[in-house]
Enzyme design. Structure first.
Site, PDB file in Angstrom:
ATOM      1  N   GLY A  46       0.873  -1.171   0.000  1.00  0.00           N
ATOM      2  CA  GLY A  46       0.000   0.000   0.000  1.00  0.00           C
ATOM      3  C   GLY A  46       0.903   1.211   0.000  1.00  0.00           C
ATOM      4  N   GLU A  47       0.497   2.249   0.677  1.00  0.00           N
ATOM      5  CA  GLU A  47       1.307   3.451   0.776  1.00  0.00           C
ATOM      6  C   GLU A  47       1.679   3.607   2.241  1.00  0.00           C
ATOM      7  OE1 GLU A  47       3.329   6.729   0.706  1.00  0.00           O
ATOM      8  OE2 GLU A  47       1.472   6.865   1.849  1.00  0.00           O
ATOM      9  N   SER A  48       2.962   3.517   2.552  1.00  0.00           N
ATOM     10  CA  SER A  48       3.394   3.377   3.948  1.00  0.00           C
ATOM     11  C   SER A  48       3.074   4.589   4.821  1.00  0.00           C
ATOM     12  CB  SER A  48       4.887   3.044   4.017  1.00  0.00           C
ATOM     13  OG  SER A  48       5.664   4.085   3.468  1.00  0.00           O
ATOM     14  N   CYS A  78       6.221  -5.148   0.777  1.00  0.00           N
ATOM     15  CA  CYS A  78       6.344  -3.811   0.205  1.00  0.00           C
ATOM     16  C   CYS A  78       6.171  -2.750   1.295  1.00  0.00           C
ATOM     17  CB  CYS A  78       5.372  -3.639  -0.960  1.00  0.00           C
ATOM     18  SG  CYS A  78       5.792  -2.238  -2.032  1.00  0.00           S
ATOM     19  N   ARG A 105      12.567   3.787   0.597  1.00  0.00           N
ATOM     20  CA  ARG A 105      11.227   3.772  -0.011  1.00  0.00           C
ATOM     21  C   ARG A 105      11.322   4.035  -1.509  1.00  0.00           C
ATOM     22  NH1 ARG A 105       7.944   8.020   1.465  1.00  0.00           N
ATOM     23  NH2 ARG A 105       6.118   6.782   0.990  1.00  0.00           N
ATOM     24  N   ILE A 134       6.223  -3.237  -7.183  1.00  0.00           N
ATOM     25  CA  ILE A 134       5.419  -2.055  -7.493  1.00  0.00           C
ATOM     26  C   ILE A 134       5.897  -0.909  -6.614  1.00  0.00           C
ATOM     27  CG2 ILE A 134       3.105  -1.050  -7.562  1.00  0.00           C
ATOM     28  CD1 ILE A 134       2.034  -3.952  -7.836  1.00  0.00           C
ATOM     29  N   ARG A 135       6.544   0.087  -7.211  1.00  0.00           N
ATOM     30  CA  ARG A 135       7.125   1.206  -6.447  1.00  0.00           C
ATOM     31  C   ARG A 135       7.854   0.660  -5.218  1.00  0.00           C
ATOM     32  NH1 ARG A 135       2.735   5.062  -4.740  1.00  0.00           N
ATOM     33  NH2 ARG A 135       4.482   6.025  -3.696  1.00  0.00           N
ATOM     34  N   HIS A 170       5.489  -8.394  -4.058  1.00  0.00           N
ATOM     35  CA  HIS A 170       4.108  -8.779  -3.742  1.00  0.00           C
ATOM     36  C   HIS A 170       3.823 -10.240  -4.116  1.00  0.00           C
ATOM     37  CE1 HIS A 170       2.545  -4.679  -2.957  1.00  0.00           C
ATOM     38  NE2 HIS A 170       3.537  -4.329  -3.756  1.00  0.00           N
ATOM     39  N   GLU A 172       1.486 -12.025  -3.117  1.00  0.00           N
ATOM     40  CA  GLU A 172       0.035 -12.221  -3.184  1.00  0.00           C
ATOM     41  C   GLU A 172      -0.524 -11.935  -4.577  1.00  0.00           C
ATOM     42  OE1 GLU A 172       0.434  -7.828  -2.355  1.00  0.00           O
ATOM     43  OE2 GLU A 172       1.572  -9.634  -1.879  1.00  0.00           O
TER      44      GLU A 172
END
Length: 188
Positions: A46-48, A78, A105, A134-135, A170, A172
């Site tokens: 997600g976005e930390s 991530c 990050r 992803i990023r 990821h 998942e």
């Protein structure tokens, strides 16, 4: 055995699907009381910074830290890896500080720089594992008790320390269950 999946944002449903495919029950965790009695916890991507704000808002930091200190396995992917880190380069954002790792990050670039690759993770399998970045962050440095499990282009992308597991990618988002099975093998 019941595994909690932090369900504040990110691909928590995909982690639950992977756990179900492994034959394990899971619950979505949004409140401290939902952590009670869990065999393990997954902190998804997600976005930390947003995740940290939401964890503060829902009073989840202390209960998750206590869960980890009790020896319950926690797996961060991530942004989840960032949340587990002791240090984040150039950031003082809230984090759990449970793993003795320093992370960078968005280390592989922006969203458009996301990629997939095959990783060899000798401690898990002889065959490569497809990894979706992803990023993605990476681990810049580790403490002595941290075991490096995988690297990509000389950057550490998966590590374990005692009951904590962190991956920059990821698992998942693929049908490959080997990483989730490895995490489940850490329980009891």
């Amino acid at each position: 055995m019941v595994i909690g999946v932090l369900a504040l944002q990110g691909a928590f449903l995909d982690h639950q699907k992977s756990l179900t495919a492994c034959g394990v029950d899971s619950i979505q965790v949004r409140k401290p009381e939902q952590l009670e009695g869990l065999s393990g916890l997954i902190i998804p991507g997600g976005e930390s910074t947003t995740m940290g704000k939401l964890m503060n808002q829902f009073n989840l930091f202390e209960p998750i830290i206590n869960l980890g200190k009790k020896g319950v396995p926690i797996f961060g992917t991530c942004a989840g890896m960032i949340m587990l880190a002791k240090d984040i380069i150039g950031s003082d954002q809230p984090r759990l500080s449970l793993m003795d790792i320093e992370v960078e990050r968005n280390a592989f670039g922006r969203q458009v720089d996301s990629f997939e690759t095959d990783l060899f993770i000798p401690g898990i399998d002889k065959e490569p594992i497809r990894a979706v970045f992803i990023r993605a962050p990476y681990i810049e440095s580790t403490g002595e008790s941290v075991q490096v499990l995988a690297s990509y282009r000389d950057k550490i992308v998966m590590a374990r320390q005692d009951n904590f597991l962190a991956a920059a990618f990821h698992p998942e988002l693929t049908n490959d269950l080997r990483i989730h099975r490895y995490f489940l093998s850490m329980i009891g």
